[in-house]
Design an enzyme around this catalytic site. Sequence first.
Site, mmCIF file in Angstrom:
data_model
loop_
_atom_site.group_PDB
_atom_site.id
_atom_site.type_symbol
_atom_site.label_atom_id
_atom_site.label_comp_id
_atom_site.label_asym_id
_atom_site.label_seq_id
_atom_site.Cartn_x
_atom_site.Cartn_y
_atom_site.Cartn_z
ATOM 1 N N GLU A 1 43.752 98.633 67.276
ATOM 2 C CA GLU A 1 42.824 98.569 66.142
ATOM 3 C C GLU A 1 41.377 98.335 66.584
ATOM 4 O OE1 GLU A 1 42.067 96.229 61.884
ATOM 5 O OE2 GLU A 1 43.560 95.466 63.305
ATOM 6 N N LYS B 1 45.125 101.889 64.227
ATOM 7 C CA LYS B 1 44.651 101.377 62.944
ATOM 8 C C LYS B 1 43.139 101.495 62.946
ATOM 9 C CE LYS B 1 44.844 97.517 59.697
ATOM 10 N NZ LYS B 1 45.523 96.255 59.323
#
Length: 295
Positions: free
Chosen positions: A176, A213
């Site tokens: 992420e 993400k």
Amino acid sequence: MNEQQLTRMTSGKGFIAALDQSGGSTPKALKAYGIEETSYDTDEAMFDLVHEMRSRIIKSPAFNSEHILGAILFEGTMLREIDGVPTADYLWNKKGILSFLKIDKGLCEEENGVQLMKPIPNLSEMLEEANRHHIFGTKERSLIKLANPKGIKEVVAQQFELGKQVAAAGLVPIIEPEIDIFSPEKEEAEKMMKEEIIKQLAALEHHVKVMLKLSIPTIDNYYEDLANDPHVVRVVALSGGYSRKDANEKLARNHQLIASFSRALAEGLTHQQTAEEFDHTLEESISAIYKASIS
């Protein structure tokens, strides 16, 4: 790695619920839920309350595998139980929902337009604990604020280095490198980050699987080629400060992204609601996010 769970995450319909507020974000989550800081005076009491909130969400009939593929958990949530059952086992055995563990320890101070992850001194122990609790994968966040080539390269390299350690432990990492949605250089930062991610994916051993993400891109479907990479299980989107309405509208235009929302998921839920009111509000939220994820 649980192959049944991998298949579900690869091809199933739905989204990932982010229930991993920790440390500094927990008081904000509780306040939004209608619990003021004056209601608790220790960290233990605070985390007891947030576990009650998360348990209420997870146990709701609205929180089901028809709409939800996985849930991201804070370490304390993983170590606790719901109705006498470890949280991850409750999610999988009773709900058919996979679990991910948030493993990052927060962010360093900004340098070169980014915030790298702080060191994770007990990483090996955390990954062993995750396996003991039947966790499917992990999540690790860093933050990009400006289109600085040096900073972005460092962020992506750090993310993938950690991701490879997670994969070696038999878990699937959610990588992420969040880009600040309010950055004045968001689109350029997305371009730089994507180039670095492509390089890192190309260097992975053939068997390594990761998830990404990412903030919803400025250009619709900009991450479609990342979603099609053989190393990538799914690309999921964070709401990043957008309202649920705005996040859903933007997500719906990106056809290979699914949601991994936190604040947007819990929007409108309060401690004071009756069970009927709570379940109805959560059902509306989940339904809207699910529709945006499968569009």
